[in-house]
Design an enzyme around this catalytic site. Structure first.
Site, PDB file in Angstrom:
ATOM      1  N   ASP A   1       0.837  -1.205   0.000  1.00  0.00           N
ATOM      2  CA  ASP A   1       0.000   0.000   0.000  1.00  0.00           C
ATOM      3  C   ASP A   1       0.872   1.256   0.000  1.00  0.00           C
ATOM      4  O   ASP A   1       0.372   2.377  -0.089  1.00  0.00           O
ATOM      5  CB  ASP A   1      -1.025  -0.004   1.143  1.00  0.00           C
ATOM      6  CG  ASP A   1      -0.387  -0.023   2.526  1.00  0.00           C
ATOM      7  OD1 ASP A   1       0.854  -0.136   2.625  1.00  0.00           O
ATOM      8  OD2 ASP A   1      -1.142   0.074   3.517  1.00  0.00           O
ATOM      9  N   SER A   2       2.203   1.057   0.039  1.00  0.00           N
ATOM     10  CA  SER A   2       3.135   2.171  -0.170  1.00  0.00           C
ATOM     11  C   SER A   2       2.891   2.819  -1.530  1.00  0.00           C
ATOM     12  O   SER A   2       3.328   3.943  -1.772  1.00  0.00           O
ATOM     13  CB  SER A   2       4.586   1.687  -0.077  1.00  0.00           C
ATOM     14  OG  SER A   2       4.806   0.610  -0.960  1.00  0.00           O
TER      15      SER A   2
ATOM     16  N   ASP B   1      -1.151  -6.249  -0.227  1.00  0.00           N
ATOM     17  CA  ASP B   1      -1.174  -5.583   1.074  1.00  0.00           C
ATOM     18  C   ASP B   1      -2.591  -5.083   1.338  1.00  0.00           C
ATOM     19  O   ASP B   1      -3.099  -4.236   0.588  1.00  0.00           O
ATOM     20  CB  ASP B   1      -0.226  -4.372   0.957  1.00  0.00           C
ATOM     21  CG  ASP B   1       0.400  -3.984   2.258  1.00  0.00           C
ATOM     22  OD1 ASP B   1       0.149  -4.639   3.267  1.00  0.00           O
ATOM     23  OD2 ASP B   1       1.183  -3.001   2.231  1.00  0.00           O
TER      24      ASP B   1
ATOM     25  N   LYS C   1      -1.218  -9.447   2.997  1.00  0.00           N
ATOM     26  CA  LYS C   1      -0.436  -9.013   4.170  1.00  0.00           C
ATOM     27  C   LYS C   1      -1.310  -8.091   5.001  1.00  0.00           C
ATOM     28  O   LYS C   1      -2.017  -7.243   4.458  1.00  0.00           O
ATOM     29  CB  LYS C   1       0.834  -8.265   3.723  1.00  0.00           C
ATOM     30  CG  LYS C   1       1.630  -7.674   4.885  1.00  0.00           C
ATOM     31  CD  LYS C   1       3.004  -7.213   4.453  1.00  0.00           C
ATOM     32  CE  LYS C   1       3.057  -5.817   3.887  1.00  0.00           C
ATOM     33  NZ  LYS C   1       2.576  -4.743   4.784  1.00  0.00           N
TER      34      LYS C   1
ATOM     35  N   GLU D   1      -1.214  -5.642   8.737  1.00  0.00           N
ATOM     36  CA  GLU D   1      -0.410  -5.070   9.819  1.00  0.00           C
ATOM     37  C   GLU D   1      -1.063  -5.368  11.170  1.00  0.00           C
ATOM     38  O   GLU D   1      -2.287  -5.301  11.288  1.00  0.00           O
ATOM     39  CB  GLU D   1      -0.287  -3.547   9.640  1.00  0.00           C
ATOM     40  CG  GLU D   1       0.476  -3.160   8.386  1.00  0.00           C
ATOM     41  CD  GLU D   1       0.625  -1.644   8.211  1.00  0.00           C
ATOM     42  OE1 GLU D   1       0.323  -0.876   9.146  1.00  0.00           O
ATOM     43  OE2 GLU D   1       1.055  -1.238   7.121  1.00  0.00           O
TER      44      GLU D   1
ATOM     45  N   GLU E   1       9.212  -4.301  10.376  1.00  0.00           N
ATOM     46  CA  GLU E   1       9.634  -2.986   9.856  1.00  0.00           C
ATOM     47  C   GLU E   1      10.084  -2.069  10.995  1.00  0.00           C
ATOM     48  O   GLU E   1       9.460  -2.019  12.064  1.00  0.00           O
ATOM     49  CB  GLU E   1       8.454  -2.336   9.101  1.00  0.00           C
ATOM     50  CG  GLU E   1       8.796  -0.930   8.599  1.00  0.00           C
ATOM     51  CD  GLU E   1       7.851  -0.392   7.545  1.00  0.00           C
ATOM     52  OE1 GLU E   1       6.884  -1.080   7.165  1.00  0.00           O
ATOM     53  OE2 GLU E   1       8.099   0.752   7.099  1.00  0.00           O
TER      54      GLU E   1
HETATM   55  O1  KIV Z   1       3.531  -1.072   1.623  1.00  0.00           O
HETATM   56  C1  KIV Z   1       4.674  -1.551   1.555  1.00  0.00           C
HETATM   57  O2  KIV Z   1       5.396  -1.358   0.565  1.00  0.00           O
HETATM   58  C2  KIV Z   1       5.127  -2.358   2.679  1.00  0.00           C
HETATM   59  C3  KIV Z   1       6.574  -2.715   2.728  1.00  0.00           C
HETATM   60  C4  KIV Z   1       7.368  -1.533   3.095  1.00  0.00           C
HETATM   61  C5  KIV Z   1       6.825  -3.863   3.614  1.00  0.00           C
HETATM   62  O3  KIV Z   1       4.361  -2.688   3.531  1.00  0.00           O
END
Ligand code: KIV
Length: 269
Positions: A50-51, A89, A118, A120, A187
């Site tokens: 989600d970056s 994510d 993924k 969090e 992280e």
């Molecule tokens: O969103 C992302 O790119 C991430 C990574 C930094 C692990 O969660």
């Protein structure tokens, strides 16, 4: 430098778990088919992070990414990189409770070829991870500095600085492992703490800003290729001066257009 492609093997969950103590895992983010194709036979895992809300959409944090956007980008990545092990994510607000999490993760499996999702969270989210894994969703955990908590935590804070926090992080990792996750991203954690966490569990840990002793590493593609110019976090290594190369190339193109050397006779019909 040569790129050795013939040692590439398509990853699956069994191979990822077996990598613990055998081989370091390389995860990289990708948001589109073009770059995913470039990464697929090199990286072990492609994360549609989600970056993308920051580096692709230019937003100040990840919180406004939507499930629809994540599905769109994951489909692009899976189309470009058919051999890759792709992880989506789950964006902020899509796994607030067990039912929402399962509904949204099911949508991801039905609408994309992502192998896993993924999420969090540590101990506090273990019941959600457990509900997902019991319902055949493969889950990557994410503990430590969790970007989706940036507003509630009042910023991005490196974790593991006190003994109490270290103990909490170890409890988080154990809870997520027990809940059925097959690997965990760690992280922004002090490296000796990340090492202890990695030693406390049997599934691989993938670090970002967590030192060298995790079972693998993950970097955001635009950070490691030097395309993101705003700032460089301490943990990022630039493998390319992408921003300079891109800007110089576009400036050269402009020059060629203006001096009429582009297109040449060879470049016209
Ligand atoms: O969103 C992302 O790119 C991430 C990574 C930094 C692990 O969660």
């Amino acid at each position: 430098m040569s790129i050795i492609k013939n040692d590439f093997e398509k990853m699956n969950i069994t191979k990822i778990k077996k990598a613990k103590n055998n081989k370091k895992l390389t995860m990289i983010t990708a948001y589109d088919a073009l770059f995913a194709k470039l990464f697929e036979e090199i990286a072990d895992i492609i994360l549609v992070g989600d970056s993308l809300n920051m580096s692709f959409a230019g937003k100040p944090d990840t919180l406004s990414a939507t499930l629809e956007q994540m599905i769109y980008h994951t489909n692009a990545v899976c189309t470009g990189a058919k051999k890759a092990f792709v992880v989506l994510d789950m964006p902020f607000g899509t796994y607030i409770n067990k039912d929402e999490a399962l509904k949204n993760a099911t949508k991801v499996y039905q609408e994309t070829n992502a192998a896993a999702i993924k999420i969090e969270g540590g101990e506090d989210r273990a019941d959600i991870v457990s509900h997902l894994t019991k319902n055949s969703i493969a889950v990557v955990g994410h503990i430590g500095l969790m970007p989706q908590y940036v507003r509630s935590e009042g910023g991005y804070k490196v974790r593991g600085k006190t003994n109490e926090d270290k103990e909490q992080l170890i409890r988080d990792a154990i809870a997520i492992e027990k809940a059925g996750a097959f690997c965990i991203v760690i992280e922004g954690v002090l490296s000796d703490v990340a090492k202890e966490i990695s030693e406390a569990i049997f599934i691989p840990t993938i670090g970002i800003g967590a030192g060298k002793d995790t079972d693998g590493q993950v970097l955001v593609w635009s950070d490691m290729l030097g395309l993101f110019e705003e700032f460089k976090p301490k943990f990022v290594r630039h493998y390319l001066d992408g921003a300079t190369l891109v800007k110089e190339s576009v400036a050269k193109y402009k020059e060629d257009v203006q001096n009429k050397s582009f297109p040449s006779k060879d470049e016209e019909y």
